[in-house]
Design a protein around this motif. Structure first.
Motif, mmCIF file in Angstrom:
data_model
loop_
_atom_site.group_PDB
_atom_site.id
_atom_site.type_symbol
_atom_site.label_atom_id
_atom_site.label_comp_id
_atom_site.label_asym_id
_atom_site.label_seq_id
_atom_site.Cartn_x
_atom_site.Cartn_y
_atom_site.Cartn_z
ATOM 1 N N GLU A 1 0.810 -1.319 0.057
ATOM 2 C CA GLU A 1 0.008 0.089 0.016
ATOM 3 C C GLU A 1 1.010 1.218 0.061
ATOM 4 O OE1 GLU A 1 -3.310 -0.130 -0.120
ATOM 5 O OE2 GLU A 1 -3.446 -1.950 0.155
ATOM 6 N N ALA A 2 0.356 2.194 -0.282
ATOM 7 C CA ALA A 2 0.986 3.634 -0.435
ATOM 8 C C ALA A 2 1.589 3.999 1.006
ATOM 9 C CB ALA A 2 0.258 4.759 -0.898
ATOM 10 N N THR A 3 1.077 3.647 2.046
ATOM 11 C CA THR A 3 1.530 3.998 3.214
ATOM 12 C C THR A 3 2.859 3.098 3.618
ATOM 13 O OG1 THR A 3 -0.827 4.428 4.061
ATOM 14 C CG2 THR A 3 0.908 4.116 5.910
ATOM 15 N N GLN A 4 2.354 1.689 3.192
ATOM 16 C CA GLN A 4 3.706 0.971 3.719
ATOM 17 C C GLN A 4 4.752 1.490 2.631
ATOM 18 O OE1 GLN A 4 1.428 -2.573 2.322
ATOM 19 N NE2 GLN A 4 2.133 -3.623 4.318
ATOM 20 N N THR A 5 4.800 1.802 1.652
ATOM 21 C CA THR A 5 5.760 2.429 0.688
ATOM 22 C C THR A 5 6.590 3.437 1.443
ATOM 23 O OG1 THR A 5 4.462 1.605 -1.312
ATOM 24 C CG2 THR A 5 6.480 3.066 -1.573
ATOM 25 N N GLY A 6 5.660 4.281 1.845
ATOM 26 C CA GLY A 6 6.178 5.679 2.802
ATOM 27 C C GLY A 6 7.238 5.182 3.618
ATOM 28 N N LEU A 7 6.571 4.344 4.344
ATOM 29 C CA LEU A 7 7.499 3.807 5.636
ATOM 30 C C LEU A 7 8.928 3.390 5.099
ATOM 31 C CD1 LEU A 7 7.228 3.153 8.426
ATOM 32 C CD2 LEU A 7 6.497 0.908 8.348
ATOM 33 N N LEU A 8 9.033 2.915 3.968
ATOM 34 C CA LEU A 8 10.346 2.682 3.425
ATOM 35 C C LEU A 8 11.307 3.761 3.353
ATOM 36 C CD1 LEU A 8 9.591 0.604 -0.027
ATOM 37 C CD2 LEU A 8 10.408 -0.106 2.358
ATOM 38 N N SER A 9 10.909 5.056 3.311
ATOM 39 C CA SER A 9 11.736 6.232 3.295
ATOM 40 C C SER A 9 11.636 6.720 5.071
ATOM 41 C CB SER A 9 11.056 7.192 2.752
ATOM 42 O OG SER A 9 11.800 8.524 2.982
ATOM 43 N N SER A 10 10.516 6.492 5.559
ATOM 44 C CA SER A 10 10.535 7.127 7.037
ATOM 45 C C SER A 10 11.424 6.229 8.125
ATOM 46 C CB SER A 10 9.153 7.180 7.422
ATOM 47 O OG SER A 10 8.122 7.965 6.650
ATOM 48 N N VAL A 11 11.545 4.894 7.894
ATOM 49 C CA VAL A 11 12.302 4.303 8.725
ATOM 50 C C VAL A 11 13.775 4.553 8.665
ATOM 51 C CG1 VAL A 11 12.655 2.381 7.141
ATOM 52 C CG2 VAL A 11 12.407 1.776 9.687
ATOM 53 N N THR A 12 14.147 5.012 7.158
ATOM 54 C CA THR A 12 15.426 5.505 7.067
ATOM 55 C C THR A 12 15.804 6.557 7.946
ATOM 56 O OG1 THR A 12 15.448 4.588 4.874
ATOM 57 C CG2 THR A 12 16.954 6.330 5.237
ATOM 58 N N ALA A 13 14.640 7.567 7.855
ATOM 59 C CA ALA A 13 14.657 9.025 8.515
ATOM 60 C C ALA A 13 15.053 8.556 10.043
ATOM 61 C CB ALA A 13 13.414 9.715 8.121
ATOM 62 N N ILE A 14 14.100 7.864 10.571
ATOM 63 C CA ILE A 14 14.161 7.392 12.035
ATOM 64 C C ILE A 14 15.597 7.197 12.477
ATOM 65 C CG2 ILE A 14 13.431 5.875 13.902
ATOM 66 C CD1 ILE A 14 10.592 5.686 12.146
ATOM 67 N N GLY A 15 16.367 6.068 11.601
ATOM 68 C CA GLY A 15 17.697 5.950 11.649
ATOM 69 C C GLY A 15 18.453 7.068 11.726
ATOM 70 N N MET A 16 18.292 7.984 10.644
ATOM 71 C CA MET A 16 19.235 9.109 10.469
ATOM 72 C C MET A 16 19.183 10.133 11.854
ATOM 73 S SD MET A 16 18.411 9.470 6.350
ATOM 74 C CE MET A 16 19.888 11.114 6.084
ATOM 75 N N ALA A 17 17.694 10.101 12.256
ATOM 76 C CA ALA A 17 17.745 10.854 13.443
ATOM 77 C C ALA A 17 18.588 10.645 14.763
ATOM 78 C CB ALA A 17 16.241 10.899 13.870
ATOM 79 N N PHE A 18 18.415 9.140 14.729
ATOM 80 C CA PHE A 18 19.153 8.472 16.062
ATOM 81 C C PHE A 18 20.752 8.676 15.463
ATOM 82 C CE2 PHE A 18 15.234 6.454 17.006
ATOM 83 C CZ PHE A 18 15.573 6.734 18.630
ATOM 84 N N GLY A 19 21.013 8.711 14.294
ATOM 85 C CA GLY A 19 22.532 8.566 13.868
ATOM 86 C C GLY A 19 23.085 9.924 13.926
ATOM 87 N N ALA A 20 22.306 10.998 13.547
ATOM 88 C CA ALA A 20 22.819 12.375 13.849
ATOM 89 C C ALA A 20 23.166 12.743 15.074
ATOM 90 C CB ALA A 20 21.684 13.205 13.160
ATOM 91 N N ILE A 21 22.233 12.078 15.983
ATOM 92 C CA ILE A 21 22.633 12.630 17.493
ATOM 93 C C ILE A 21 23.667 11.946 17.936
ATOM 94 C CG2 ILE A 21 21.579 12.692 19.800
ATOM 95 C CD1 ILE A 21 18.951 13.077 18.630
ATOM 96 N N LEU A 22 23.730 10.452 17.777
ATOM 97 C CA LEU A 22 24.880 9.727 18.209
ATOM 98 C C LEU A 22 26.188 9.981 17.710
ATOM 99 C CD1 LEU A 22 22.910 6.261 18.566
ATOM 100 C CD2 LEU A 22 23.451 7.814 20.130
ATOM 101 N N PHE A 23 26.295 10.103 16.097
ATOM 102 C CA PHE A 23 27.557 10.277 15.606
ATOM 103 C C PHE A 23 28.013 11.666 15.844
ATOM 104 C CE2 PHE A 23 26.573 6.249 13.400
ATOM 105 C CZ PHE A 23 27.727 5.973 13.078
#
Length: 386
Positions: free
Chosen positions: A41-63
């Motif tokens: 579904e379109a919502t599931q497809t959008g989650l492909l990008s959003s889960v990356t952004a969640i990782g990037m949020a943690f990565g930005a703070i930790l790194f």
């Protein structure tokens, strides 16, 4: 005339933006392919990008925090290794759920690169040169998008999404060799303050405004551009011609960066940002209303010109807000907060599309978010510690 050290540093640090953009752009191109293969579904497809952004949020703070403690060069290299190896693993994802898990790990490395790269430049250069270098380093983002667009245009049909992910991992070795030549600036503090200390020392209404601007920039950028190939396809283009149009739209990013860099030193950085945000808002509205290919390309190009120029300008504005001992951590936190917008944007578009909300209404929402970001910047000084 810039010295050879300045030019070399710009080239090496610019690879951080290039590879991050290559990865993010490639995901936007393979999203329609994965959607079709796994019947999402379109919502599931959008989650492909959003889960990356969640990782990037943690990565930005930790790194970002790690860069204050272990040095910019070491952390910049570690982030590149993490996301490049993660992308190789991603190519062998057996299903949608494994793709999400691995993509989160890739996001950690992706998110860690940019704040550390920006901090490195802020450590070595000052004044107008610093601002221009930060924007020009961000212009490598456009180069990464162009490379991804060309790769998708020529190889998507033959290699599929898995082959494209493997292909993009090869140039990382070149970047690792380049980064081995970097030299960290002399250490400012003998002991890096804790995350809590950083936040207490720098938490004020101006920092909150900075976070809000980051949130609105990333909400609009990731919401609009991660769905761009899909939106082009929905307007009657094939996947391949959609890639071709995206190349044309992406090319407009480069003059957007260059004009913003030229404006540095002529007007205050925050006013460059405000001008670009208003330009992005009006372009977003026009793109949503566009009917036909010429109008889509015209307003898509204007959207690209202004949105990426705004992105580069906020990157130039952020590191100079903080003292060197806080810089890596606070720049990482600002980008981490912004990544929440990168999570919400693609999910919001997918959810709205599932409920048959029109593209023009979706882009009107983004126009409003851009106005909010521009207004927040009106009350933001060029330097919080001035």
């Amino acid at each position: 005339m810039w010295s050879s050290f300045t030019r070399k540093t710009l080239l090496i640090i610019g690879t951080a933006w290039l590879f991050d953009a290559l990865d993010v752009a490639l995901l936007s191109f393979i999203m329609p392919m994965i959607k079709t293969q796994w019947h999402l579904e379109a919502t599931q497809t959008g989650l492909l990008s959003s889960v990356t952004a969640i990782g990037m949020a943690f990565g930005a703070i930790l790194f970002g925090k790690a860069a204050d403690h272990f040095g910019r060069k070491n952390v910049l290299t570690a982030s590149l290794v993490l996301f490049s190896l993660g992308n190789l693993a991603l190519a062998f994802s057996p299903n949608y759920h494994w793709f999400l898990v691995i993509r989160f790990i890739v996001g950690l490395g992706l998110g860690g690169e940019l704040p550390v790269a920006a901090t490195y430049l802020a450590d070595h250069f000052k004044g107008t040169v610093q601002s221009r270098l930060l924007i020009l380093a961000d212009s490598f983002w456009a180069v990464g998008w162009l490379i991804a667009s060309v790769l998708a245009f020529f190889f998507a049909n033959n290699l599929g999404w898995r082959g494209l992910l493997i292909l993009t991992a090869v140039p990382v070795l070149f970047a690792l060799i380049l980064r081995s030549r970097l030299t960290d600036a002399p250490k400012i503090a003998t002991k890096s303050p804790t995350l809590k200390t950083n936040l207490i020392a720098n938490f004020n209404y101006q920092t909150i405004l900075l976070w809000l601007t980051w949130l609105m920039v990333m909400l609009s950028y990731y919401g609009m551009f991660m769905w761009l190939p899909t939106i082009l396809a929905s307007r009657g283009n094939t996947l391949v011609t959609g890639f071709g149009y995206t190349v044309l739209i992406t090319i407009a990013q480069l003059p957007g960066y260059f004009v913003a860099a030229w404006l540095m030193g002529k007007i205050q950085v925050r006013w460059v940002f405000i001008i670009y945000m208003f330009g992005t808002a009006l372009s977003a509205f026009a793109f949503g209303q566009a009917d036909g290919i010429p109008a889509t390309i015209l307003f898509g190009s204007l959207l690209s010109f202004f949105n990426l120029g705004a992105y580069g300008t906020i990157i130039a504005l952020t590191p100079v807000q903080y003292l060197p001992e806080y810089r890596g951590t606070m720049t990482g936190i600002a980008q981490g907060i912004g990544r929440l917008g990168a999570v919400i944007g693609p999910l919001l578009v997918g959810w709205l599309l599932d409920y048959h909300v029109s593209v023009n209404h979706i882009f009107t929402i983004f126009m409003m978010s851009l106005f909010i970001g521009a207004l927040a910047a009106v009350f933001l000084p060029d330097c919080l510690n001035a």
